[in-house]
Design a protein around this motif. Structure first.
Motif, PDB file in Angstrom:
ATOM      1  N   UNK A 192       8.955   8.687  13.432  1.00  0.00           N
ATOM      2  CA  UNK A 192       9.535   7.634  12.620  1.00  0.00           C
ATOM      3  C   UNK A 192       9.167   6.282  13.220  1.00  0.00           C
ATOM      4  N   UNK A 193       8.787   5.334  12.346  1.00  0.00           N
ATOM      5  CA  UNK A 193       8.453   4.002  12.842  1.00  0.00           C
ATOM      6  C   UNK A 193       9.689   3.115  12.817  1.00  0.00           C
ATOM      7  N   UNK A 194       9.622   2.019  13.541  1.00  0.00           N
ATOM      8  CA  UNK A 194      10.733   1.072  13.570  1.00  0.00           C
ATOM      9  C   UNK A 194      10.698   0.205  12.315  1.00  0.00           C
ATOM     10  N   UNK A 195      11.807  -0.457  12.013  1.00  0.00           N
ATOM     11  CA  UNK A 195      11.850  -1.358  10.874  1.00  0.00           C
ATOM     12  C   UNK A 195      10.861  -2.505  11.059  1.00  0.00           C
ATOM     13  N   UNK A 196      10.708  -2.997  12.277  1.00  0.00           N
ATOM     14  CA  UNK A 196       9.764  -4.094  12.534  1.00  0.00           C
ATOM     15  C   UNK A 196       8.336  -3.674  12.197  1.00  0.00           C
ATOM     16  N   UNK A 197       7.959  -2.438  12.513  1.00  0.00           N
ATOM     17  CA  UNK A 197       6.629  -1.941  12.148  1.00  0.00           C
ATOM     18  C   UNK A 197       6.500  -1.784  10.638  1.00  0.00           C
ATOM     19  N   UNK A 198       7.545  -1.293   9.985  1.00  0.00           N
ATOM     20  CA  UNK A 198       7.520  -1.149   8.530  1.00  0.00           C
ATOM     21  C   UNK A 198       7.395  -2.510   7.849  1.00  0.00           C
ATOM     22  N   UNK A 199       8.036  -3.535   8.387  1.00  0.00           N
ATOM     23  CA  UNK A 199       7.989  -4.875   7.798  1.00  0.00           C
ATOM     24  C   UNK A 199       6.581  -5.459   7.830  1.00  0.00           C
ATOM     25  N   UNK A 200       5.704  -4.941   8.683  1.00  0.00           N
ATOM     26  CA  UNK A 200       4.314  -5.409   8.755  1.00  0.00           C
ATOM     27  C   UNK A 200       3.441  -4.824   7.642  1.00  0.00           C
ATOM     28  N   UNK A 201       3.911  -3.781   6.976  1.00  0.00           N
ATOM     29  CA  UNK A 201       3.130  -3.098   5.950  1.00  0.00           C
ATOM     30  C   UNK A 201       3.088  -3.958   4.688  1.00  0.00           C
ATOM     31  N   UNK A 202       1.909  -4.070   4.083  1.00  0.00           N
ATOM     32  CA  UNK A 202       1.724  -4.837   2.852  1.00  0.00           C
ATOM     33  C   UNK A 202       1.469  -3.852   1.717  1.00  0.00           C
ATOM     34  N   UNK A 203       2.526  -3.467   1.002  1.00  0.00           N
ATOM     35  CA  UNK A 203       2.413  -2.539  -0.107  1.00  0.00           C
ATOM     36  C   UNK A 203       2.243  -3.331  -1.400  1.00  0.00           C
ATOM     37  N   UNK A 204       1.297  -2.900  -2.251  1.00  0.00           N
ATOM     38  CA  UNK A 204       1.059  -3.582  -3.515  1.00  0.00           C
ATOM     39  C   UNK A 204       0.973  -2.572  -4.641  1.00  0.00           C
ATOM     40  N   UNK A 205       1.361  -3.015  -5.816  1.00  0.00           N
ATOM     41  CA  UNK A 205       1.303  -2.196  -7.015  1.00  0.00           C
ATOM     42  C   UNK A 205       0.342  -2.866  -7.977  1.00  0.00           C
ATOM     43  N   UNK A 206      -0.479  -2.073  -8.660  1.00  0.00           N
ATOM     44  CA  UNK A 206      -1.431  -2.613  -9.628  1.00  0.00           C
ATOM     45  C   UNK A 206      -1.336  -1.819 -10.921  1.00  0.00           C
ATOM     46  N   UNK A 207      -1.656  -2.475 -12.006  1.00  0.00           N
ATOM     47  CA  UNK A 207      -1.676  -1.840 -13.322  1.00  0.00           C
ATOM     48  C   UNK A 207      -3.108  -1.428 -13.632  1.00  0.00           C
ATOM     49  N   UNK A 208      -3.295  -0.177 -14.055  1.00  0.00           N
ATOM     50  CA  UNK A 208      -4.621   0.300 -14.447  1.00  0.00           C
ATOM     51  C   UNK A 208      -4.887  -0.219 -15.862  1.00  0.00           C
ATOM     52  N   UNK A 209      -5.884  -1.075 -15.984  1.00  0.00           N
ATOM     53  CA  UNK A 209      -6.216  -1.690 -17.264  1.00  0.00           C
ATOM     54  C   UNK A 209      -7.236  -0.838 -18.021  1.00  0.00           C
ATOM     55  N   UNK A 210      -8.178  -0.241 -17.278  1.00  0.00           N
ATOM     56  CA  UNK A 210      -9.232   0.570 -17.899  1.00  0.00           C
ATOM     57  C   UNK A 210      -9.626   1.673 -16.918  1.00  0.00           C
ATOM     58  N   UNK A 211      -9.859   2.869 -17.437  1.00  0.00           N
ATOM     59  CA  UNK A 211     -10.292   3.995 -16.605  1.00  0.00           C
ATOM     60  C   UNK A 211     -11.417   4.723 -17.316  1.00  0.00           C
ATOM     61  N   UNK A 212     -12.449   5.073 -16.562  1.00  0.00           N
ATOM     62  CA  UNK A 212     -13.563   5.840 -17.123  1.00  0.00           C
ATOM     63  C   UNK A 212     -14.141   6.738 -16.037  1.00  0.00           C
ATOM     64  N   UNK A 213     -14.830   7.782 -16.463  1.00  0.00           N
ATOM     65  CA  UNK A 213     -15.478   8.672 -15.507  1.00  0.00           C
ATOM     66  C   UNK A 213     -16.574   7.903 -14.776  1.00  0.00           C
ATOM     67  N   UNK A 214     -16.689   8.148 -13.493  1.00  0.00           N
ATOM     68  CA  UNK A 214     -17.747   7.523 -12.705  1.00  0.00           C
ATOM     69  C   UNK A 214     -19.073   8.138 -13.133  1.00  0.00           C
ATOM     70  N   UNK A 215     -20.102   7.330 -13.394  1.00  0.00           N
ATOM     71  CA  UNK A 215     -21.364   7.871 -13.899  1.00  0.00           C
ATOM     72  C   UNK A 215     -22.147   8.730 -12.899  1.00  0.00           C
ATOM     73  N   UNK A 216     -21.848   8.589 -11.610  1.00  0.00           N
ATOM     74  CA  UNK A 216     -22.639   9.300 -10.596  1.00  0.00           C
ATOM     75  C   UNK A 216     -21.848  10.318  -9.790  1.00  0.00           C
ATOM     76  N   UNK A 217     -20.594  10.564 -10.164  1.00  0.00           N
ATOM     77  CA  UNK A 217     -19.772  11.478  -9.364  1.00  0.00           C
ATOM     78  C   UNK A 217     -18.854  12.285 -10.272  1.00  0.00           C
ATOM     79  N   UNK A 218     -18.734  13.567  -9.984  1.00  0.00           N
ATOM     80  CA  UNK A 218     -17.923  14.468 -10.803  1.00  0.00           C
ATOM     81  C   UNK A 218     -16.425  14.359 -10.542  1.00  0.00           C
TER      82      UNK A 218
END
Length: 68
Positions: A11-37
């Motif tokens: 378990x980490x300390x609260x001070x270590x957790x406070x250093x974490x930069x969590x971000x949320x993003x909205x997926x606007x467009x999704x498509x299959x990658x042309x070169x990877x399955x």
């Protein structure tokens, strides 16, 4: 074949957790990658005003329509 015992991470300390930069993003467009399955090419809106493009190896678990 026997499974190895899983040791939980310490378990980490609260001070270590406070250093974490969590971000949320909205997926606007999704498509299959042309070169990877297993990849999706995703366009994201993270609220910064600049669109982002990433690749995510989650194609075996979701459809493009589910992500948008």
């Amino acid at each position: 074949m026997a499974e190895a015992a899983v040791t939980p991470k310490p378990t980490i300390t609260f001070d270590d957790f406070a250093k974490v930069d969590l971000r949320v993003a909205k997926v606007v467009h999704a498509e299959n990658h042309p070169s990877a399955d297993r990849l999706f090419k995703l366009q994201l809106d993270d609220g910064s005003g600049t669109p982002r493009q990433i690749c995510a190896g989650i194609r075996g678990h979701y459809t493009a329509e589910e992500l948008v």
